[in-house]
Design a protein around this motif. Structure first.
Motif, PDB file in Angstrom:
ATOM      1  N   UNK A   4       0.820  -1.215   0.000  1.00  0.00           N
ATOM      2  CA  UNK A   4       0.000   0.000   0.000  1.00  0.00           C
ATOM      3  C   UNK A   4       0.854   1.265   0.000  1.00  0.00           C
ATOM      4  N   UNK A   5       2.046   1.207   0.555  1.00  0.00           N
ATOM      5  CA  UNK A   5       2.906   2.386   0.602  1.00  0.00           C
ATOM      6  C   UNK A   5       3.914   2.463  -0.521  1.00  0.00           C
ATOM      7  N   UNK A   6       3.875   1.514  -1.449  1.00  0.00           N
ATOM      8  CA  UNK A   6       4.846   1.475  -2.532  1.00  0.00           C
ATOM      9  C   UNK A   6       4.556   2.561  -3.551  1.00  0.00           C
ATOM     10  N   UNK A   7       5.559   3.361  -3.845  1.00  0.00           N
ATOM     11  CA  UNK A   7       5.457   4.415  -4.851  1.00  0.00           C
ATOM     12  C   UNK A   7       6.652   4.259  -5.784  1.00  0.00           C
ATOM     13  N   UNK A   8       6.462   3.630  -6.942  1.00  0.00           N
ATOM     14  CA  UNK A   8       7.610   3.348  -7.805  1.00  0.00           C
ATOM     15  C   UNK A   8       8.361   4.591  -8.262  1.00  0.00           C
ATOM     16  N   UNK A   9       7.657   5.686  -8.502  1.00  0.00           N
ATOM     17  CA  UNK A   9       8.355   6.893  -8.947  1.00  0.00           C
ATOM     18  C   UNK A   9       9.274   7.438  -7.857  1.00  0.00           C
ATOM     19  N   UNK A  10       8.959   7.174  -6.623  1.00  0.00           N
ATOM     20  CA  UNK A  10       9.774   7.627  -5.501  1.00  0.00           C
ATOM     21  C   UNK A  10      10.814   6.585  -5.088  1.00  0.00           C
ATOM     22  N   UNK A  11      10.428   5.327  -5.072  1.00  0.00           N
ATOM     23  CA  UNK A  11      11.246   4.293  -4.433  1.00  0.00           C
ATOM     24  C   UNK A  11      12.108   3.466  -5.378  1.00  0.00           C
ATOM     25  N   UNK A  12      11.666   3.264  -6.598  1.00  0.00           N
ATOM     26  CA  UNK A  12      12.314   2.286  -7.460  1.00  0.00           C
ATOM     27  C   UNK A  12      13.735   2.690  -7.862  1.00  0.00           C
ATOM     28  N   UNK A  13      13.938   3.916  -8.304  1.00  0.00           N
ATOM     29  CA  UNK A  13      15.275   4.349  -8.727  1.00  0.00           C
ATOM     30  C   UNK A  13      16.267   4.286  -7.569  1.00  0.00           C
ATOM     31  N   UNK A  14      15.828   4.670  -6.398  1.00  0.00           N
ATOM     32  CA  UNK A  14      16.694   4.624  -5.215  1.00  0.00           C
ATOM     33  C   UNK A  14      17.031   3.180  -4.858  1.00  0.00           C
ATOM     34  N   UNK A  15      16.074   2.305  -4.994  1.00  0.00           N
ATOM     35  CA  UNK A  15      16.258   0.910  -4.610  1.00  0.00           C
ATOM     36  C   UNK A  15      17.250   0.186  -5.533  1.00  0.00           C
ATOM     37  N   UNK A  16      17.191   0.480  -6.827  1.00  0.00           N
ATOM     38  CA  UNK A  16      18.116  -0.183  -7.747  1.00  0.00           C
ATOM     39  C   UNK A  16      19.391   0.619  -7.952  1.00  0.00           C
ATOM     40  N   UNK A  17      19.488   1.804  -7.344  1.00  0.00           N
ATOM     41  CA  UNK A  17      20.714   2.593  -7.400  1.00  0.00           C
ATOM     42  C   UNK A  17      20.960   3.266  -8.731  1.00  0.00           C
ATOM     43  N   UNK A  18      19.904   3.747  -9.351  1.00  0.00           N
ATOM     44  CA  UNK A  18      20.022   4.436 -10.640  1.00  0.00           C
ATOM     45  C   UNK A  18      19.334   5.795 -10.550  1.00  0.00           C
ATOM     46  N   UNK A  19      19.844   6.750 -11.311  1.00  0.00           N
ATOM     47  CA  UNK A  19      19.190   8.054 -11.381  1.00  0.00           C
ATOM     48  C   UNK A  19      17.958   8.001 -12.265  1.00  0.00           C
ATOM     49  N   UNK A  20      18.089   7.289 -13.383  1.00  0.00           N
ATOM     50  CA  UNK A  20      16.975   7.133 -14.308  1.00  0.00           C
ATOM     51  C   UNK A  20      16.633   5.658 -14.408  1.00  0.00           C
ATOM     52  N   UNK A  21      15.364   5.382 -14.582  1.00  0.00           N
ATOM     53  CA  UNK A  21      14.926   3.991 -14.659  1.00  0.00           C
ATOM     54  C   UNK A  21      15.163   3.415 -16.046  1.00  0.00           C
ATOM     55  N   UNK A  22      15.772   2.236 -16.113  1.00  0.00           N
ATOM     56  CA  UNK A  22      15.893   1.559 -17.405  1.00  0.00           C
ATOM     57  C   UNK A  22      14.556   0.931 -17.796  1.00  0.00           C
ATOM     58  N   UNK A  23      14.563   0.138 -18.825  1.00  0.00           N
ATOM     59  CA  UNK A  23      13.333  -0.511 -19.282  1.00  0.00           C
ATOM     60  C   UNK A  23      12.798  -1.445 -18.196  1.00  0.00           C
ATOM     61  N   UNK A  24      11.497  -1.717 -18.203  1.00  0.00           N
ATOM     62  CA  UNK A  24      10.916  -2.603 -17.191  1.00  0.00           C
ATOM     63  C   UNK A  24      11.565  -3.984 -17.157  1.00  0.00           C
TER      64      UNK A  24
END
Length: 111
Positions: A34-54
């Motif tokens: 319920x608290x997951x926000x991919x735009x906020x959390x995903x880049x930080x979690x994988x250690x990238x500034x920009x998200x690569x392809x899904x």
């Protein structure tokens, strides 16, 4: 200069489809959805500034989660349960998103 003839060295291993993890980890990951926000959390979690392809994001998440699982099983001091749960939350969210888009494509094809 030499050439490499083996194309397998450039392919990533396929992520396992079914994760067998302890029930408390899975419960924590499910409750964190319920608290997951991919735009906020995903880049930080994988250690990238920009998200690569899904597809690449999925592979990065799988490999990072497997590294956490290996550290947990080995009882290493560098095991981070918080990161492990966040990776499981991300994997569950990505799986849900992929399944949702597949269902949407199937319903569009049925029309």
């Amino acid at each position: 200069m030499s050439f490499m003839n083996d194309p397998k060295i450039f392919t990533f291993p396929q992520p396992q489809q079914r994760l067998k993890r302890p029930a408390p980890l899975i419960r924590a990951a499910r409750s964190g959805q319920s608290g997951w926000n991919p735009s906020r959390d995903l880049a930080r979690l994988i250690g990238r500034d920009e998200l690569p392809s899904p597809h690449i994001v999925s592979r990065l998440l799988h490999s990072a989660e497997q590294a956490c699982e290996d550290a947990r099983r080995a009882g290493r001091a560098d095991y981070d349960v918080h990161r492990h749960i966040m990776l499981l939350i991300a994997l569950l969210a990505e799986l849900t998103a992929v399944q949702g888009s597949a269902r949407a494509q199937q319903s569009r094809g049925a029309r």
